[in-house]
Design a protein around this motif. Structure first.
Motif, mmCIF file in Angstrom:
data_model
loop_
_atom_site.group_PDB
_atom_site.id
_atom_site.type_symbol
_atom_site.label_atom_id
_atom_site.label_comp_id
_atom_site.label_asym_id
_atom_site.label_seq_id
_atom_site.Cartn_x
_atom_site.Cartn_y
_atom_site.Cartn_z
ATOM 1 N N GLU A 87 0.843 -1.178 0.000
ATOM 2 C CA GLU A 87 0.000 0.000 0.000
ATOM 3 C C GLU A 87 0.886 1.238 0.000
ATOM 4 O O GLU A 87 1.785 1.376 0.823
ATOM 5 C CB GLU A 87 -0.909 0.001 1.221
ATOM 6 N N LYS A 88 0.635 2.110 -0.950
ATOM 7 C CA LYS A 88 1.394 3.355 -1.073
ATOM 8 C C LYS A 88 0.402 4.477 -1.331
ATOM 9 O O LYS A 88 -0.325 4.445 -2.334
ATOM 10 C CB LYS A 88 2.401 3.240 -2.220
ATOM 11 N N ASN A 89 0.358 5.429 -0.417
ATOM 12 C CA ASN A 89 -0.550 6.572 -0.539
ATOM 13 C C ASN A 89 -2.000 6.143 -0.759
ATOM 14 O O ASN A 89 -2.722 6.738 -1.539
ATOM 15 C CB ASN A 89 -0.103 7.505 -1.677
ATOM 16 N N GLY A 90 -2.398 5.083 -0.077
ATOM 17 C CA GLY A 90 -3.775 4.616 -0.169
ATOM 18 C C GLY A 90 -4.065 3.740 -1.379
ATOM 19 O O GLY A 90 -5.191 3.300 -1.562
ATOM 20 N N TYR A 91 -3.075 3.490 -2.210
ATOM 21 C CA TYR A 91 -3.253 2.659 -3.402
ATOM 22 C C TYR A 91 -2.410 1.400 -3.286
ATOM 23 O O TYR A 91 -1.351 1.415 -2.662
ATOM 24 C CB TYR A 91 -2.844 3.421 -4.670
ATOM 25 N N GLU A 93 0.075 -1.165 -4.911
ATOM 26 C CA GLU A 93 1.084 -1.208 -5.963
ATOM 27 C C GLU A 93 1.697 -2.608 -5.986
ATOM 28 O O GLU A 93 1.967 -3.181 -4.932
ATOM 29 C CB GLU A 93 2.205 -0.201 -5.674
ATOM 30 N N THR A 121 11.152 2.128 2.087
ATOM 31 C CA THR A 121 9.895 2.859 2.291
ATOM 32 C C THR A 121 9.982 3.773 3.497
ATOM 33 O O THR A 121 9.477 4.887 3.490
ATOM 34 C CB THR A 121 8.728 1.853 2.471
#
Length: 123
Positions: A87-91, A93, A121
């Motif tokens: 999860e990266k910035n709510g998305y 990947e 990260t």
């Protein structure tokens, strides 16, 4: 950081027994490289379980049918399984895609990749 592990296997007791039989009888044709890395024929590998238990990384584990049901959306990209997403910035990947598992030869390799992602990260 959150990692989502999606096995190329369906949930349920019957599917579990079919997977065990497949791994024992025809391990070279078993279609879940993630499962082969993290589990033996009958249980989770000790090194992997120890890593999971001690890690500060939030990890979620899904069979492919569970993942597709929980994250069903017309915007969900088509994924090949197994895979690991982060999860990266709510998305979500892709982190390790199905073809990339061919280059991971041991649970140690998998753990190293996960720790490197966590380090990059955070820093």
């Amino acid at each position: 950081m959150r990692l989502l592990f999606v096995y190329n296997a369906n949930s349920g007791l019957v599917n579990n027994w079919i997977d065990i039989a497949h791994k024992v009888v025809h391990p070279n044709s078993y279609e879940c490289d993630l499962c082969l890395l993290t589990h033996g024929s009958f249980r989770e590998k000790r090194l992997w379980k120890t890593f999971r238990d001690r890690s500060k990384i939030h990890m979620e584990f899904y069979h492919k049918d569970e993942f597709l049901k929980k994250f069903a959306s017309k915007w969900l990209p088509k994924y090949d399984f197994p895979m690991i997403l982060f999860e990266k910035n709510g998305y979500l990947e892709p982190f390790i895609t199905a073809p990339m598992f061919k280059d991971i030869h041991s649970v140690d390799d998998l753990i190293s990749k996960i720790e490197l992602l966590a380090f990059n990260t955070i820093n």
